[in-house]
Design an enzyme around this catalytic site. Structure first.
Site, short mmCIF file in Angstrom:
data_model
loop_
_atom_site.label_atom_id
_atom_site.label_comp_id
_atom_site.label_asym_id
_atom_site.label_seq_id
_atom_site.Cartn_x
_atom_site.Cartn_y
_atom_site.Cartn_z
N ASN A 3 0.11 -24.09 14.46
CA ASN A 3 1.34 -24.04 13.67
C ASN A 3 1.22 -25.10 12.58
O ASN A 3 1.34 -26.29 12.86
CB ASN A 3 2.54 -24.31 14.60
CG ASN A 3 3.85 -24.44 13.83
OD1 ASN A 3 3.91 -24.15 12.63
ND2 ASN A 3 4.89 -24.87 14.52
N TRP A 4 1.00 -24.64 11.37
CA TRP A 4 0.74 -25.58 10.27
C TRP A 4 2.03 -26.22 9.75
O TRP A 4 1.97 -27.13 8.92
CB TRP A 4 0.01 -24.88 9.14
CG TRP A 4 -1.38 -24.41 9.50
CD1 TRP A 4 -2.03 -24.61 10.69
CD2 TRP A 4 -2.29 -23.66 8.68
NE1 TRP A 4 -3.27 -24.03 10.65
CE2 TRP A 4 -3.46 -23.44 9.44
CE3 TRP A 4 -2.22 -23.14 7.37
CZ2 TRP A 4 -4.55 -22.74 8.92
CZ3 TRP A 4 -3.31 -22.44 6.86
CH2 TRP A 4 -4.45 -22.25 7.63
N LYS A 5 3.17 -25.74 10.19
CA LYS A 5 4.47 -26.29 9.75
C LYS A 5 4.52 -26.39 8.21
O LYS A 5 3.99 -25.52 7.54
CB LYS A 5 4.73 -27.63 10.44
CG LYS A 5 4.63 -27.53 11.96
CD LYS A 5 5.11 -28.76 12.69
CE LYS A 5 4.97 -28.56 14.19
NZ LYS A 5 5.43 -29.70 14.96
N HIS A 90 11.69 -22.45 17.22
CA HIS A 90 11.03 -23.76 17.31
C HIS A 90 12.10 -24.85 17.32
O HIS A 90 13.12 -24.74 16.65
CB HIS A 90 10.08 -23.95 16.12
CG HIS A 90 9.14 -25.09 16.32
ND1 HIS A 90 9.54 -26.40 16.18
CD2 HIS A 90 7.84 -25.13 16.68
CE1 HIS A 90 8.50 -27.19 16.43
NE2 HIS A 90 7.46 -26.45 16.73
N GLU A 92 12.24 -27.57 15.90
CA GLU A 92 12.55 -28.11 14.57
C GLU A 92 13.55 -27.22 13.84
O GLU A 92 14.35 -27.71 13.04
CB GLU A 92 11.23 -28.28 13.78
CG GLU A 92 10.43 -29.46 14.32
CD GLU A 92 8.93 -29.35 14.14
OE1 GLU A 92 8.46 -28.47 13.39
OE2 GLU A 92 8.22 -30.17 14.77
N GLU A 161 7.70 -26.39 24.77
CA GLU A 161 7.48 -27.51 23.85
C GLU A 161 8.59 -28.55 24.04
O GLU A 161 9.64 -28.46 23.37
CB GLU A 161 7.49 -27.03 22.40
CG GLU A 161 6.39 -26.07 22.06
CD GLU A 161 6.02 -26.14 20.57
OE1 GLU A 161 4.83 -26.25 20.29
OE2 GLU A 161 6.92 -26.12 19.72
N GLY A 167 4.81 -34.10 18.04
CA GLY A 167 4.49 -35.02 16.95
C GLY A 167 4.61 -36.49 17.30
O GLY A 167 4.63 -37.34 16.43
N SER A 207 1.88 -32.55 21.02
CA SER A 207 0.82 -33.57 20.99
C SER A 207 -0.46 -33.16 21.72
O SER A 207 -1.14 -34.00 22.31
CB SER A 207 1.35 -34.91 21.53
OG SER A 207 2.39 -35.39 20.70
N GLY A 228 0.44 -28.33 16.63
CA GLY A 228 0.85 -28.71 15.28
C GLY A 228 -0.22 -29.55 14.61
O GLY A 228 -1.20 -29.04 14.06
N GLY A 229 -0.07 -30.86 14.67
CA GLY A 229 -0.94 -31.79 13.94
C GLY A 229 -2.43 -31.52 14.08
O GLY A 229 -3.15 -31.50 13.07
#
Ligand code: 13P
Length: 251
Positions: A3-5, A90, A92, A161, A167, A207, A228-229
């Site tokens: 997930n590149w956000k 999500h 976020e 999640e 993150g 993470s 993500g990251g």
């Protein structure tokens, strides 16, 4: 799934997807691998991954198919550009944009109407965990999101999640993630019956990195990762793919 956000540029999206395609085409692991770039790069990534085993995912969707909804993107539009999956609910989106369980359910329905596989995100906040409410929150989110799923329809993928792990560099323990995966399977069973809880695929997200992925991949109740990251660089994403391939950390 990466997930590149709200990251990457057009050229970065192209080269990142290209690097993933190169490795996955060469190694061809028996896994589903997907990338979720920002909307504006979906068509570009679709072209790069064409004919490869890498699938395309969107990060969000609107619940109506078309109409006067300025700024929104619908499920038929995503299907048309080549998406196979769509992340829904999500944390976020729930936190920054006030997305509710009811809206998440409408988005799940929109995906299923257009043959997109929803990746439904659930997870408790730190405060909820500290009050001992993590399981109740996750159960509620799962049941609310899947309320309109009918028997015989594709069962959405669920991503556990926990909000406090996203993150932060502080991942859940593999044992805890696996326990929550079983809670999710129970909730799916209670709602849909017919052993749906065993068939649903549960991902862990929060993470995940090359240093901790093996623990998650070794848990039979965790079917994959939503990342993500670490999905933003081939050298941190590819080891995650390898860990979930049989012979990686999978028993
Ligand atoms: P991080 O891997 O950056 O913690 O993000 C997880 C996530 O939110 C994936 O959807």
């Amino acid at each position: 799934m990466g997930n590149w956000k709200l990251h990457t540029t057009r050229s970065c999206a192209e080269s990142l997807a290209g690097a993933v395609v190169d490795v996955v085409t060469r190694e061809n692991p028996p896994l589903e691998i997907a990338l979720a770039p920002p909307f504006t790069f979906l068509a570009i990534v679709a072209r790069v991954i064409e004919g490869s085993p890498v699938g395309l995912a969107a990060q969000d969707v609107f619940w109506e198919d078309e109409g006067a909804y300025t700024g929104e993107i619908s499920a038929p539009m995503l299907a048309d550009v080549g998406c196979k999956y769509c992340i829904v609910g999500h944390s976020e989106r729930r936190r920054h944009f006030g997305e509710t369980d009811h809206q998440v359910a409408r988005k799940v329905s929109a995906c299923l109407r257009h043959q997109l596989i929803p990746i439904v995100c659930v997870g408790e906040s730190l405060a909820e965990r500290e009050k001992g409410r993590a399981e109740d929150v996750v159960r509620r989110q799962v049941k609310a999101a899947l309320v309109a799923v009918e028997e015989g329809q594709v069962v959405p993928v669920i991503a556990y999640e926990p909000v406090w792990a996203i993150g932060t560099g502080r991942a859940a323990s593999p044992e805890d993630a696996a326990r929550m995966s079983r809670v999710i399977r129970e909730a799916v069973d209670e709602l849909l019956g017919s052993n749906a809880g065993q068939r649903v695929r549960v991902l862990y997200g929060g993470s995940v990195n090359p240093g901790n992925v093996r623990g998650f991949a070794a848990e039979p109740d965790i079917d994959g990762a939503l990342v993500g990251g670490a999905s933003l660089r081939p050298d941190t994403f590819i080891p995650l793919v390898r860990a979930f391939a049989p012979g990686g950390s999978r028993r």
